[in-house]
Design a protein around this motif. Sequence first.
Motif, short mmCIF file in Angstrom:
data_model
loop_
_atom_site.label_atom_id
_atom_site.label_comp_id
_atom_site.label_asym_id
_atom_site.label_seq_id
_atom_site.Cartn_x
_atom_site.Cartn_y
_atom_site.Cartn_z
N THR A 61 0.84 -1.21 0.00
CA THR A 61 0.00 0.00 0.00
C THR A 61 0.87 1.26 0.00
O THR A 61 0.62 2.20 -0.76
N SER A 62 1.90 1.27 0.84
CA SER A 62 2.81 2.42 0.90
C SER A 62 3.56 2.60 -0.41
O SER A 62 3.74 3.72 -0.89
N LEU A 63 4.01 1.48 -0.99
CA LEU A 63 4.72 1.55 -2.27
C LEU A 63 3.82 2.07 -3.37
O LEU A 63 4.24 2.88 -4.20
N THR A 64 2.57 1.64 -3.37
CA THR A 64 1.62 2.12 -4.38
C THR A 64 1.36 3.61 -4.22
O THR A 64 1.29 4.35 -5.21
N LEU A 65 1.24 4.06 -2.99
CA LEU A 65 1.06 5.49 -2.73
C LEU A 65 2.30 6.28 -3.15
O LEU A 65 2.19 7.33 -3.80
N ASP A 66 3.49 5.75 -2.83
CA ASP A 66 4.73 6.40 -3.25
C ASP A 66 4.81 6.49 -4.77
O ASP A 66 5.25 7.51 -5.33
N MET A 67 4.41 5.41 -5.45
CA MET A 67 4.43 5.41 -6.92
C MET A 67 3.48 6.47 -7.47
O MET A 67 3.83 7.20 -8.39
N GLU A 118 11.34 4.43 -11.33
CA GLU A 118 12.05 3.18 -11.60
C GLU A 118 12.38 2.43 -10.31
O GLU A 118 12.22 1.21 -10.23
N ALA A 119 12.85 3.17 -9.29
CA ALA A 119 13.21 2.53 -8.02
C ALA A 119 11.99 1.93 -7.34
O ALA A 119 12.04 0.80 -6.83
N ILE A 120 10.88 2.63 -7.35
CA ILE A 120 9.64 2.13 -6.73
C ILE A 120 9.14 0.92 -7.51
O ILE A 120 8.68 -0.07 -6.91
#
Length: 131
Positions: A61-67, A118-120
């Motif tokens: 969820t956090s990664l999706t938000l960061d993306m 790219e990193a995310i």
Amino acid sequence: FYMCYSEKVIININKGLIMHTLKKIALALAIGAVVSGCATRPESISASYISHEKYMGKDCTSLTLDMSNARSELAKFSSMQDSKANVDAATVFFVLIPASKLSGDHAGDVAKYKGEVEAIETALIKTNCRR
């Protein structure tokens, strides 16, 4: 006398041709320098390297938000950079000076957020959030 006169004429003609050629070369170099100074289009800017490791401790969820945030920032700065490139094209046409040389552009921000995306993306894959 005739040989001296004809040699002078030939020399003067050659000087004229050389000067004309040099002027054309100088103009081409000046135009090349001005055009190469224009702001780069966002699609031509390479991503800065950003390690995916800083995202590895996050959940999906956090990664999706960061993306989502990174893509939003990339879109914003890409749009601003594209505008700079358009303004540069217009100002070079009229005054031969790219406006971004005076006010700066957003190429660094575009590269940064391309790297973030790219990193995310890599982190999403490595954490099995995306396959």
